[in-house]
Design a protein around this motif. Structure first.
Motif, PDB file in Angstrom:
ATOM      1  N   ALA A 179      38.189  43.379  42.944  1.00 28.47           N
ATOM      2  CA  ALA A 179      36.842  43.793  43.347  1.00 28.47           C
ATOM      3  C   ALA A 179      36.701  43.525  44.836  1.00 28.47           C
ATOM      4  O   ALA A 179      37.113  42.468  45.320  1.00 28.47           O
ATOM      5  N   SER A 180      36.150  44.488  45.560  1.00 27.38           N
ATOM      6  CA  SER A 180      36.073  44.375  47.015  1.00 27.38           C
ATOM      7  C   SER A 180      34.695  44.783  47.509  1.00 27.38           C
ATOM      8  O   SER A 180      34.075  45.719  46.981  1.00 27.38           O
ATOM      9  N   ASP A 202      37.749  40.258  49.141  1.00 25.96           N
ATOM     10  CA  ASP A 202      38.509  40.780  48.008  1.00 25.96           C
ATOM     11  C   ASP A 202      38.676  39.698  46.955  1.00 25.96           C
ATOM     12  O   ASP A 202      39.022  38.548  47.269  1.00 25.96           O
ATOM     13  N   GLY A 203      38.453  40.075  45.711  1.00 28.63           N
ATOM     14  CA  GLY A 203      38.687  39.182  44.582  1.00 28.63           C
ATOM     15  C   GLY A 203      39.768  39.752  43.686  1.00 28.63           C
ATOM     16  O   GLY A 203      39.801  40.954  43.431  1.00 28.63           O
ATOM     17  N   PRO A 209      40.384  31.228  38.645  1.00 29.92           N
ATOM     18  CA  PRO A 209      38.966  31.173  39.016  1.00 29.92           C
ATOM     19  C   PRO A 209      38.730  30.062  40.034  1.00 29.92           C
ATOM     20  O   PRO A 209      39.253  28.958  39.920  1.00 29.92           O
ATOM     21  N   GLY A 210      37.949  30.390  41.051  1.00 27.85           N
ATOM     22  CA  GLY A 210      37.710  29.469  42.143  1.00 27.85           C
ATOM     23  C   GLY A 210      38.632  29.713  43.325  1.00 27.85           C
ATOM     24  O   GLY A 210      38.382  29.210  44.427  1.00 27.85           O
ATOM     25  N   LYS A 211      39.703  30.464  43.089  1.00 32.15           N
ATOM     26  CA  LYS A 211      40.639  30.802  44.167  1.00 32.15           C
ATOM     27  C   LYS A 211      40.882  32.307  44.237  1.00 32.15           C
ATOM     28  O   LYS A 211      41.822  32.762  44.882  1.00 32.15           O
ATOM     29  N   GLN A 212      40.031  33.065  43.551  1.00 29.61           N
ATOM     30  CA  GLN A 212      40.267  34.506  43.443  1.00 29.61           C
ATOM     31  C   GLN A 212      39.845  35.286  44.683  1.00 29.61           C
ATOM     32  O   GLN A 212      40.324  36.397  44.898  1.00 29.61           O
ATOM     33  N   ARG A 296      46.869  31.127  45.825  1.00 26.78           N
ATOM     34  CA  ARG A 296      45.760  31.756  46.545  1.00 26.78           C
ATOM     35  C   ARG A 296      46.305  32.906  47.396  1.00 26.78           C
ATOM     36  O   ARG A 296      47.507  33.135  47.473  1.00 26.78           O
ATOM     37  N   TRP A 297      45.421  33.605  48.050  1.00 27.71           N
ATOM     38  CA  TRP A 297      45.773  34.763  48.864  1.00 27.71           C
ATOM     39  C   TRP A 297      46.715  34.365  50.008  1.00 27.71           C
ATOM     40  O   TRP A 297      46.528  33.340  50.663  1.00 27.71           O
TER      41      TRP A 297
END
Length: 676
Positions: A179-180, A202-203, A209-212, A296-297
């Motif tokens: 999702a952006s 961006d997710g 969860p919490g790092k998306q 994470r990203w």
């Protein structure tokens, strides 16, 4: 057979062990092809739609929706003569398997854009948007074995019941969703000063969860000097613009579910049980990577300075860019102790950087009524470096995914050095009779003291002796034995120069376009070369011409006599040998003989067309008609011995490996452009 015995003249030592015995069956490539049958089919459907609403002057809403489905079927059959049939438990009988995959995805994007020109000097463009992406697939697999020996691939795949059921599994993968939310603002003043700002969040479901979510802003400014009044007197400059940019970009290109453990139902005899019976059992869905809930990203910081120019009424245009990119929190598979139950773990580690310069030129060489000729050229110089590794480490070793190869690593990242460095042994020809002592009583060869010892690399049907492959001793160890300590950098997969050039033109109604691309001074790890120059994977019974009788070290003379236990005869037979015996290489070893220069020049595309004169078409009610021929990958000039040197360039942690990579297709196209 024993030493000195005569052999069948139809055999040579390509298919014999050191005692002259046949190593395996021989059959033609056509027969081999029939033993390894594979047919893949894919059907894809893609639908897209868009709605545009001009709400009022300057304001526009746009909504896009797309959906696609892909269904694929992969049939495989292994005959009685295949290596699969000869594996443990297969009883030299045929087997077959079928994999069906269904994938569905959709994308929804909405944007709101406002454009306006204020007082004819302030140009504003604002945009807000939102996007969601979804993809998911399910898979069904079935296999059977112990088919009748004489069965054909078609018959087996059409009648699985003729074999014994082996495995039957199915699963539905976790959905991959993003999702952006994003925005962009563009402003220019009198087409003289420019500013751009972008922002996106961006997710991704690939993270816990919490790092998306990741946030990635960026901005750029430009100054069009050629529009300044004081530049008007410089007549030969048509265009001159300075640019600068800075921004962040995210990467989540990893497999799903690496942040948590999930289970999947399997079937097969590997489940706990007795009598080799089939069982259904639960197992971790990912059996290679240990999960990491802290993933994470990955983030790349980009910095760029650029210059756009045009001279002589834009007869010559070009750009120059200088960049410095830094990537932190790299998503890489780290090697972990096997005691964990896994061999790897996807983690965020370290920081790397890329610095480089890019130049591109476009020129209009000839412009006349009937003849036009233009040319383009681009060149890039890039250098990467490992800036930091996790937890203060100074080096990080990894190994390419090659089955049953020697050692714990063949690539290494070191702080301060480039990525993509290949580590291995340095070849030093082959052992000669003078390197050994020979015992006439036991008929055994013993290496002389002080000679580097490669004996640990020989096994199976080969006993260590003259003709074996030889490596250089590079470590300070007191032992003569070659070990991992003697490995060093043997290849650099990073091209020093990349680029391309092209020509396009027309003469009356005839037109053409040609484009070449090139890379210079980079290395390719040619794994295929080992398989064609060794006893590894001998079931295929093929050797390259590099291992022909005139070049390789031999043990059987022209009369069919094995002279491996006769030092004088063996030395005389191989006085002109140029390379080691293929039989001495019984496992995969990363060595300098497999590293080749991959520099190349390729004709990427060529198009020639002819447009028919309008006077020929007017009576037919045709506005225009053009026939053309187009070709891609038409030829490649290179010294590389494999099919294609452009393999996995600067991709991943183990780049530049040519391991049965499918060659690029050569495509020819005949086409027609017709307008009524």
């Amino acid at each position: 057979m024993t030493s000195g015995a005569s052999l069948d003249p139809d055999d040579d030592d390509e298919n014999l062990d050191e005692d002259g015995n046949s190593l395996n069956q021989r059959y033609t490539p056509l027969e081999e092809n029939k033993q390894n049958y594979r047919k893949r089919e894919e059907t894809a459907i893609s639908l897209k739609a868009a709605l545009v609403w001009d709400m009022f002057k300057g304001m526009q809403f746009r909504s896009e929706y797309g959906i696609s489905t892909t269904d694929s079927n992969d049939d495989q059959f292994y005959g009685a003569l295949s290596s699969t049939a000869s594996a443990a438990g297969m009883n030299n009988m045929p087997s077959a398997k079928r994999t069906k995959t269904h994938k569905e995805s959709y994308r929804l994007a909405n944007t709101l854009t406002y454009r306006n020109l204020f007082r004819k000097i302030h140009n504003v463009n604002l945009m807000l948007g939102q996007e969601i992406n979804h993809s998911q697939n399910n898979n069904t697999f079935m296999s059977a074995r112990y088919f009748p020996v004489s069965i054909t691939a078609e018959a087996a795949l059409e009648n699985f019941a003729l074999g014994t059921p082996h495995q039957s599994t199915s699963y539905k993968a976790a959905p991959d969703r993003t999702a952006s939310f994003f925005g962009r603002g563009l402003y220019d003043y009198k087409s003289l000063y420019y500013a751009t700002f972008t922002f996106r969040a961006d997710g991704s479901t690939k993270f816990a969860p919490g790092k998306q979510w990741g946030v990635f802003p960026a901005g750029s400014i430009a100054w069009r000097l050629s529009k300044e009044k004081w530049m008007k007197s410089v007549k030969f400059i048509s265009e001159l613009k300075l640019r600068a940019s800075y921004g962040l970009a995210g990467n989540n290109r990893i497999s799903d579910d690496l942040w948590h453990n999930i289970y999947r139902v399997y079937s097969g005899s590997s489940a706990p049980g007795f009598n080799n019976e089939e069982y259904n059992y639960y197992q971790f869905a990912d059996q290679t990577y240990l999960y990491d809930p802290d993933l994470r990203w990955e983030t790349t910081v980009t910095r760029n300075l650029g210059l756009d120019f045009g001279i002589f009424k834009n007869r010559l245009t070009g750009t120059v860019d200088v960049y410095w990119n830094t990537t932190k929190d790299l998503l890489v598979p780290s090697i972990i102790p096997n005691s964990s139950g896994y061999s790897r773990q996807m983690t965020n580690v370290g920081r790397t950087s890329n610095r480089g310069v890019e130049l591109s030129l476009n020129g209009k060489i000839v412009q006349t009524k009937n003849f036009n000729l233009s040319a383009s050229f681009n060149v890039a110089f890039n250098k990467n470096k490992v800036d930091k590794l996790s937890s203060g480490e100074t080096e990080w070793k990894t190994k390419a995914s090659l089955s049953n190869w020697y050692g714990t690593y063949n690539y290494k990242m070191e702080v301060g050095k480039s990525m993509g460095l290949i580590y291995g042994f340095v070849n030093d020809g082959f052992y000669t009779v003078d390197d050994f002592n020979f015992d006439e009583t036991t008929k055994k060869w013993t290496l002389k003291p002080g000679v580097p010892d490669n004996s640990s690399f020989s096994s199976g049907n080969f006993s260590f002796k003259p003709g074996a492959m030889k490596f250089k001793k590079l470590s300070d160890s007191d032992s003569d034995l070659i070990t991992e300590e003697d490995m060093t950098v043997i290849g650099n997969t990073n091209p020093k120069v990349t680029g391309g050039f092209g020509l396009s033109g027309s003469w009356k109604n005839l037109d053409f376009t040609a484009f070449f691309n090139y890379m210079c001074d980079f290395d390719v790890f040619n794994v295929n070369k080992l398989y064609l120059n060794s006893a590894v994977r001998r079931n295929y019974s093929n050797l390259s011409t590099n291992m022909n009788l005139a070049r390789r070290f031999r043990y059987v003379d022209d009369a069919g006599v094995n002279v491996s236990s006769d030092p004088v005869a063996l030395a005389a037979l191989n006085q002109n040998a140029a390379t080691y015996s293929w039989m001495s290489v019984t496992q995969g070893i990363t060595m300098s003989d497999l590293i080749e220069d991959g520099s190349f020049l390729r004709l990427s595309t060529l198009t020639v067309g002819y447009t028919f004169p309008q006077r020929w078409l007017s009576r037919l009610g045709v506005k225009s008609l053009r026939l053309y021929f187009s070709g891609s990958n038409l030829f490649t000039l290179t010294g590389y011995s494999g099919y294609d040197p452009e393999v996995n360039i600067q991709k991943g942690l183990t780049p530049g490996i040519d391991n049965n990579v499918t060659p690029r297709s050569r495509v020819y196209t005949l086409g027609m452009n017709l307008n009524f």
